[in-house]
Scaffold this motif. Structure first.
Motif, mmCIF file in Angstrom:
data_model
loop_
_atom_site.group_PDB
_atom_site.id
_atom_site.type_symbol
_atom_site.label_atom_id
_atom_site.label_comp_id
_atom_site.label_asym_id
_atom_site.label_seq_id
_atom_site.Cartn_x
_atom_site.Cartn_y
_atom_site.Cartn_z
ATOM 1 N N GLY A 26 0.841 -1.193 0.000
ATOM 2 C CA GLY A 26 0.000 0.000 0.000
ATOM 3 C C GLY A 26 0.877 1.243 0.000
ATOM 4 N N LYS A 27 0.666 2.109 0.986
ATOM 5 C CA LYS A 27 1.456 3.341 1.064
ATOM 6 C C LYS A 27 2.731 3.166 1.880
ATOM 7 N N GLU A 28 2.889 2.012 2.513
ATOM 8 C CA GLU A 28 4.091 1.741 3.291
ATOM 9 C C GLU A 28 5.169 1.149 2.400
ATOM 10 N N HIS A 29 6.420 1.408 2.771
ATOM 11 C CA HIS A 29 7.520 0.738 2.078
ATOM 12 C C HIS A 29 8.596 0.363 3.098
ATOM 13 N N PHE A 30 9.343 -0.669 2.739
ATOM 14 C CA PHE A 30 10.370 -1.218 3.612
ATOM 15 C C PHE A 30 11.626 -1.444 2.779
ATOM 16 N N GLU A 31 12.787 -1.147 3.365
ATOM 17 C CA GLU A 31 14.054 -1.287 2.655
ATOM 18 C C GLU A 31 15.001 -2.183 3.441
ATOM 19 N N PHE A 32 15.672 -3.086 2.729
ATOM 20 C CA PHE A 32 16.609 -4.006 3.344
ATOM 21 C C PHE A 32 17.854 -4.104 2.463
ATOM 22 N N ALA A 33 19.009 -4.179 3.111
ATOM 23 C CA ALA A 33 20.283 -4.322 2.401
ATOM 24 C C ALA A 33 21.145 -5.311 3.184
ATOM 25 N N TYR A 34 21.613 -6.350 2.511
ATOM 26 C CA TYR A 34 22.365 -7.407 3.171
ATOM 27 C C TYR A 34 23.653 -7.737 2.435
ATOM 28 N N PRO A 35 24.769 -7.878 3.148
ATOM 29 C CA PRO A 35 25.954 -8.478 2.531
ATOM 30 C C PRO A 35 25.717 -9.986 2.418
ATOM 31 N N LEU A 36 26.231 -10.607 1.380
ATOM 32 C CA LEU A 36 25.992 -12.030 1.144
ATOM 33 C C LEU A 36 27.260 -12.873 1.178
ATOM 34 N N GLY A 37 28.406 -12.253 1.352
ATOM 35 C CA GLY A 37 29.652 -13.012 1.273
ATOM 36 C C GLY A 37 30.114 -13.093 -0.177
ATOM 37 N N THR A 38 30.902 -14.100 -0.482
ATOM 38 C CA THR A 38 31.457 -14.251 -1.823
ATOM 39 C C THR A 38 30.556 -15.150 -2.667
ATOM 40 N N THR A 39 30.010 -14.588 -3.727
ATOM 41 C CA THR A 39 29.167 -15.340 -4.669
ATOM 42 C C THR A 39 29.351 -14.754 -6.064
ATOM 43 N N SER A 40 28.750 -15.410 -7.023
ATOM 44 C CA SER A 40 28.676 -14.841 -8.368
ATOM 45 C C SER A 40 27.535 -13.825 -8.406
ATOM 46 N N ASN A 41 27.506 -13.032 -9.450
ATOM 47 C CA ASN A 41 26.434 -12.056 -9.598
ATOM 48 C C ASN A 41 25.064 -12.744 -9.698
ATOM 49 N N HIS A 42 24.991 -13.826 -10.469
ATOM 50 C CA HIS A 42 23.716 -14.544 -10.624
ATOM 51 C C HIS A 42 23.273 -15.153 -9.296
ATOM 52 N N GLN A 43 24.210 -15.732 -8.552
ATOM 53 C CA GLN A 43 23.851 -16.286 -7.250
ATOM 54 C C GLN A 43 23.337 -15.191 -6.322
ATOM 55 N N ALA A 44 23.945 -14.011 -6.379
ATOM 56 C CA ALA A 44 23.485 -12.886 -5.552
ATOM 57 C C ALA A 44 22.048 -12.518 -5.896
ATOM 58 N N GLU A 45 21.692 -12.585 -7.169
ATOM 59 C CA GLU A 45 20.311 -12.292 -7.586
ATOM 60 C C GLU A 45 19.332 -13.309 -6.988
ATOM 61 N N PHE A 46 19.696 -14.594 -7.034
ATOM 62 C CA PHE A 46 18.851 -15.627 -6.428
ATOM 63 C C PHE A 46 18.766 -15.444 -4.916
#
Length: 134
Positions: A26-46
């Motif tokens: 609705g009118k609310e929004h939420f933001e999240f940002a996480y480090p994932l360690g060492t991965t490929s770009n495609h793995q990061a997307e998954f």
């Protein structure tokens, strides 16, 4: 319906990576940002999709989720429920297991320019994780 925007970022392939998740309810929004360690770009997307599903399972169980990603490989793999890439198979299986927690989950590919908020969050997490490792 909950709109979920995801993006993964990696510095190197593989290299340090991160996930950015922007959720609209609705009118609310939420933001999240996480480090994932060492991965490929495609793995990061998954992994960004998996992190978003974890968040939604906690905060929005049983809801209808509309995922948007600028990663064609992620969207196509999930829609077809198939991958030849053995590295993606456990990620796909984890996504499928999480989808069971919701009334309906669908995925849509969007152009990069429409995924700016998730991209910014992923880049922010990547930048912060690089600072922390110095």
């Amino acid at each position: 319906m909950i709109e979920v925007y995801t993006d993964g970022a990696a510095s190197g392939d593989p290299g340090p990576s991160s996930a950015g998740i922007y959720i609209k309810k609705g009118k609310e929004h939420f933001e999240f940002a996480y480090p994932l360690g060492t991965t490929s770009n495609h793995q990061a997307e998954f992994l960004a999709v998996i992190k978003a599903l974890e968040i939604c399972a906690e905060y929005f169980p049983g809801e209808i989720l509309s995922f948007r990603s600028d990663s064609k490989i992620v969207v196509e793999t999930i829609e077809k429920n198939f991958t030849k890439n053995e590295a993606f198979l456990p990620l796909l299986n984890e996504i499928n297991a999480y989808k069971e927690n919701f009334a309906y989950v669908f995925f849509k590919w969007i152009p990069e320019k429409q995924n700016g908020k998730a991209d910014k969050l992923a880049r922010q997490a990547l930048k912060n994780s690089k600072k922390d490792s110095m």
